[in-house]
Design a protein around this motif. Structure first.
Motif, PDB file in Angstrom:
ATOM      1  N   ASP A 132      48.445  78.028  68.500  1.00 21.66           N
ATOM      2  CA  ASP A 132      47.079  78.448  68.810  1.00 21.66           C
ATOM      3  C   ASP A 132      46.143  77.361  68.313  1.00 21.66           C
ATOM      4  N   ASP A 133      44.869  77.493  68.646  1.00 23.50           N
ATOM      5  CA  ASP A 133      43.893  76.580  68.071  1.00 23.50           C
ATOM      6  C   ASP A 133      44.027  76.649  66.552  1.00 23.50           C
ATOM      7  N   GLU A 134      43.836  75.519  65.917  1.00 25.70           N
ATOM      8  CA  GLU A 134      44.037  75.437  64.474  1.00 25.70           C
ATOM      9  C   GLU A 134      42.727  75.055  63.789  1.00 25.70           C
ATOM     10  N   ARG A 135      42.395  75.737  62.734  1.00 29.94           N
ATOM     11  CA  ARG A 135      41.177  75.435  61.960  1.00 29.94           C
ATOM     12  C   ARG A 135      41.546  74.599  60.744  1.00 29.94           C
ATOM     13  N   ARG A 136      40.784  73.557  60.537  1.00 28.89           N
ATOM     14  CA  ARG A 136      40.897  72.731  59.335  1.00 28.89           C
ATOM     15  C   ARG A 136      39.482  72.489  58.833  1.00 28.89           C
ATOM     16  N   ASN A 138      35.817  72.751  58.704  1.00 33.41           N
ATOM     17  CA  ASN A 138      34.825  73.081  59.724  1.00 33.41           C
ATOM     18  C   ASN A 138      35.269  72.666  61.124  1.00 33.41           C
ATOM     19  N   SER A 139      36.487  72.150  61.238  1.00 33.25           N
ATOM     20  CA  SER A 139      36.970  71.636  62.530  1.00 33.25           C
ATOM     21  C   SER A 139      37.950  72.597  63.182  1.00 33.25           C
ATOM     22  N   VAL A 140      37.997  72.557  64.495  1.00 31.88           N
ATOM     23  CA  VAL A 140      38.979  73.307  65.265  1.00 31.88           C
ATOM     24  C   VAL A 140      39.789  72.295  66.066  1.00 31.88           C
ATOM     25  N   ARG A 142      42.117  71.713  69.040  1.00 33.68           N
ATOM     26  CA  ARG A 142      42.542  72.310  70.313  1.00 33.68           C
ATOM     27  C   ARG A 142      43.494  71.339  70.998  1.00 33.68           C
TER      28      ARG A 142
END
Length: 181
Positions: A132-136, A138-140, A142
């Protein structure tokens, strides 16, 4: 007759390239023999691909890219699963063909050249189905298709290496072309 064997026939003798879902005449009349390395017998021939043939295949893949890359991931996953079921339905045909063309004993073809190839491809499908989209911070992150892929496939493990290159590309929404060597 299963799909793959109905498209390729039962021999190792081909006069055209499979491009864009159809047999296309090559740009050159040159052919290469297909020999059984176990006994040296010539079991067929294939057209010798040229740069112009590669350009035709890449143009076809490029034309198909917008439609395929715009296909939702779950639909791409199901399309690849269906393709793998077709390959599995033709496992015995593919095992016999690879055995003749590569010289691998038939039991090894069934278990490794075809069976392991399908298992590796299914593992890739399973892995991608969980991405799935991954959050790191403040970033996503895709995952998005980047373009067309061209892959050269060595002759000695053709199905494994084809699936290892093509399945991830298709699942990522990338269209491509492979060339057996």
């Amino acid at each position: 007759m299963p799909l793959i064997s109905s498209i390729t026939g039962s021999s190792s003798d081909h006069r055209e390239h499979w491009i864009g879902g159809a047999w296309i005449p090559p740009k050159s009349p040159d052919v290469d023999p297909v020999s059984n390395p176990a006994d040296g017998s010539v079991i067929g021939s294939v057209p010798r691909g040229t740069a112009a043939d590669a350009e035709t295949a890449l143009a076809s893949a490029t034309a198909a890219l917008p439609g395929w890359s715009g296909t939702p991931r779950d639909d791409r996953l199901e399309s690849v699963r269906k393709w793998l079921r077709l390959i599995e339905a033709d496992a015995e045909f593919l095992s016999a063909l690879i055995s003749r063309e590569v010289g691998t004993p038939i039991a090894l073809c069934r278990n490794v050249q075809v069976g392991l190839a399908i298992d590796i491809a299914r593992a890739c499908v399973d892995s991608v189905s969980r991405l799935d989209d991954e959050r790191r911070g403040n970033s996503v992150i895709r995952r998005a298709p980047a373009g067309v892929v061209a892959a050269i496939i060595p002759w000695n493990v053709p199905l494994i290496l084809t699936l290892q290159k093509v399945v991830p590309a298709l699942l990522a929404g990338v269209h491509g072309r492979t060339q057996a060597q």
